[in-house]
Design an enzyme around this catalytic site. Sequence first.
Site, PDB file in Angstrom:
ATOM      1  N   THR A 186       0.875  -1.187   0.000  1.00  0.00           N
ATOM      2  CA  THR A 186       0.000   0.000   0.000  1.00  0.00           C
ATOM      3  C   THR A 186       0.912   1.238   0.000  1.00  0.00           C
ATOM      4  O   THR A 186       1.356   1.661  -1.065  1.00  0.00           O
ATOM      5  CB  THR A 186      -0.988  -0.001   1.178  1.00  0.00           C
ATOM      6  N   THR A 228      -2.269  -1.721   7.177  1.00  0.00           N
ATOM      7  CA  THR A 228      -2.299  -3.021   7.795  1.00  0.00           C
ATOM      8  C   THR A 228      -0.959  -3.709   7.690  1.00  0.00           C
ATOM      9  O   THR A 228      -0.233  -3.514   6.726  1.00  0.00           O
ATOM     10  CB  THR A 228      -3.342  -3.860   7.026  1.00  0.00           C
ATOM     11  N   GLU A 317       6.055   5.063   7.609  1.00  0.00           N
ATOM     12  CA  GLU A 317       5.757   6.265   6.828  1.00  0.00           C
ATOM     13  C   GLU A 317       6.682   7.427   7.171  1.00  0.00           C
ATOM     14  O   GLU A 317       6.780   7.850   8.309  1.00  0.00           O
ATOM     15  CB  GLU A 317       4.306   6.665   7.035  1.00  0.00           C
ATOM     16  N   ASN A 439       0.377  11.975   6.658  1.00  0.00           N
ATOM     17  CA  ASN A 439      -0.820  11.704   7.449  1.00  0.00           C
ATOM     18  C   ASN A 439      -1.681  12.928   7.724  1.00  0.00           C
ATOM     19  O   ASN A 439      -2.771  12.794   8.259  1.00  0.00           O
ATOM     20  CB  ASN A 439      -0.419  11.060   8.775  1.00  0.00           C
ATOM     21  N   SER A 444      -9.925  15.600   1.404  1.00  0.00           N
ATOM     22  CA  SER A 444     -10.808  15.976   0.290  1.00  0.00           C
ATOM     23  C   SER A 444     -10.018  16.652  -0.832  1.00  0.00           C
ATOM     24  O   SER A 444      -8.853  16.963  -0.669  1.00  0.00           O
ATOM     25  CB  SER A 444     -11.894  16.918   0.782  1.00  0.00           C
TER      26      SER A 444
END
Lengths: 444, 444
Positions: A186, A228, A317, A439, A444
């Site tokens: 991912t 995950t 990340e 993060n 949007s």
Amino acid sequence: MTNSVQASGDPAAGFAPLRPPSSADAPPASEPGGVTRARGFRAVGVHAGFRKDPSRLDLALVVADEPCACAAVFTRNVFCAAPVTVSRAQLGADQPGEPAYGTARAVVVNSGNANAATGERGLETARATTRIVGDAVGCPADEVLVASTGVIGEHLPLEPFETGVPAAAAALSPDGGADAARAIMTTDTLPKEAAASFDGADIGYAGCTFFVGGMAKGSGMIMPNMATMIAVVTTDAPVLPHDLHKALARAAGASFNKVTVDSDTSTNDSCFLLASGAAAPAGAEPFAPGTPAFAAFEQALGDVCQNLARQMAADGEGATRLVTVNVTGAATPADADAAARAVANSPLVKTAVYGHDANWGRVAMAIGKSGAAFRQQDAAIDIMGMPVCRGGLTVPFDEDEALRRFENPEIVIDVDLGAGDAATTVWTCDFSHDYVTINGDYRS
Amino acid sequence: MTNSVQASGDPAAGFAPLRPPSSADAPPASEPGGVTRARGFRAVGVHAGFRKDPSRLDLALVVADEPCACAAVFTRNVFCAAPVTVSRAQLGADQPGEPAYGTARAVVVNSGNANAATGERGLETARATTRIVGDAVGCPADEVLVASTGVIGEHLPLEPFETGVPAAAAALSPDGGADAARAIMTTDTLPKEAAASFDGADIGYAGCTFFVGGMAKGSGMIMPNMATMIAVVTTDAPVLPHDLHKALARAAGASFNKVTVDSDTSTNDSCFLLASGAAAPAGAEPFAPGTPAFAAFEQALGDVCQNLARQMAADGEGATRLVTVNVTGAATPADADAAARAVANSPLVKTAVYGHDANWGRVAMAIGKSGAAFRQQDAAIDIMGMPVCRGGLTVPFDEDEALRRFENPEIVIDVDLGAGDAATTVWTCDFSHDYVTINGDYRS
């Protein structure tokens, strides 16, 4: 510059590091290859359509040549995803935390959608997926395990399975491990594979070489929702399902469960282990717990899981450094774990590593608040092998040398609580501007 | 845009918010003023020389006109600083966690150096400070309490006390609270003061008005080491030391102990409460627990502590938003606390708030891993009064309206676990690029 409060009147007193340099944290020795390194398994990674980008693989299939022993461990997050519930049930565990093991033939993993917070319809989708895979590889649906990773709160479409799974099954290959590892990514920046081998000569299986291999994706969290940890590990050693579960629980406890990227736990975390027995002669006895064979298997399994876990931490990340926290001298294993996690989860420690700052005060603060039992005056801390705290007081150190050591891709923090014999190791990464960017961007 | 998995088939079903809009989290009603609002206290803030910048106040003194009742609560971090050990002992508590109360006349606080990780010499410095202050204000050294905040691991010099304390004592004033609040700041961007009053008419003290007032500095962590929460609160209500401690422990538990900026706890956290009784007629009975007078006092004390706590959270390092997390429906108070802290400490939730992202999946993940007992299908979540999750599933919401509400300086997250009657509130701040910059800069 040196600090002014010293553990010794003599700045040149020269405290020995807590661990000899020879025990530097190198990744466990490993073989090339991944989930298809062990015999008896084929795998594939394809683009099935869960993602819009057609160049992005998003469906992985791992299939055993024969039904084989399987065990799994899953997230304990109360918000657990539909595929976790379904796979857990396939392996005979009705409740979170129950031992999950049995017989399996295939593991299917999609990326792009986590099938989490999707209610009854999500469970139906996960069950339908097992039927589609069973039809395509020729096994009962209850021998198929399923995992998903990606956005949560959106329904997982069935169509990509309906078209993608037959195509994937047709392309299964003993060399497909690398593509499978890519298909489960991912926000991972790199695919994660590891393998290890051990010789049967000294353990009662002369002439045999056994392999353990696996793939994983990281535990870093993603936009717009959380991602995950997923791992699929295979072996060609002969191990019964119940014993396989014991070995997996132990190995995961010392590897995947010791990784903490941002102290958060996902809805979808799943780790599967399949044992084909294909490297042993037909009719050979399964490895029994307590035997040298089982010990050798556990060692190799532990090496593979730890190697994958370190890759996950290093690829957290926004990470610029892998951080290894070793705690020794704890009164209990629980204390060792609490102290190590407090250090690894501290945003202050993680930003200090990002800033190349050998700031032992933050490490001291973290262990001090962890709940672990120890006395301030017994604590010792090394950063990158440099003693920085002894007896709870500052040890003068060469800040230029510290900056030089921070160039290393892996930062090692050693803590001795001086309170007992328990020890543990936890892996994490540093905390960078990129973490906030990744993060904190507007959804949007 | 709305999400595709819904708690109801009808997107216009219109779930009611978990709390009525009228219960919006406004700061408790308060008076102007701070640590000198109550009668019987004088204070001052001066530059004594702990900091190099002569324009920066670095020594605060709060002195009662007469010896008065005092209680305190301190950090439980194993690495606790010398002034914590000394002040705790002055108030009759030998061990961390023991109730600390007695008689005191003065509180001295320096900023710029925490006197932490300084061993026996640090204890000597703290004790010498109490003698210097005692000489200057005319009281025994054992009636002086001391606190320090700033860098750790460096010896606190005594000279600034020797010259600064007599000058400060000469400048003590009933209007000195604001300067004292400035003198204890470290990385705080604003001084923090709060006060409240209550009328004696209905509680058996007709003709009297009582005040509670205080000052605090924030709990955000600083370079090169960690900073500290320090609060000094005064009241002119008559309360005995033992009862004062009970009230303070309760108030701190529902305010300062519910603030979490980065989940880390300092070596120096200290909160002092002094009661002069100066607003009551001479010879009046002290407020007794269980009476309306004591209840009114506790209400005012709670308001002041909560007001200061909210100011601390809002001024967390790099903060752009105050974040209030309300958890209801927990099975136990411990579960409520665990769930609220898991949300407030989650870097994913904090970066989402920074990104103005009503990302309820991260809130769900946080409560799911918190250890609090609940069922996924019973959980409900509001963000800024907008229902975003009911029965564990997505509720469609207007993302433009959400973005508009994120303009508010305070972001409120409400969680109902649907598992019982326990509730709590925790305050934190968002996680910004500035946090990483402040905490990740090179020390050298």
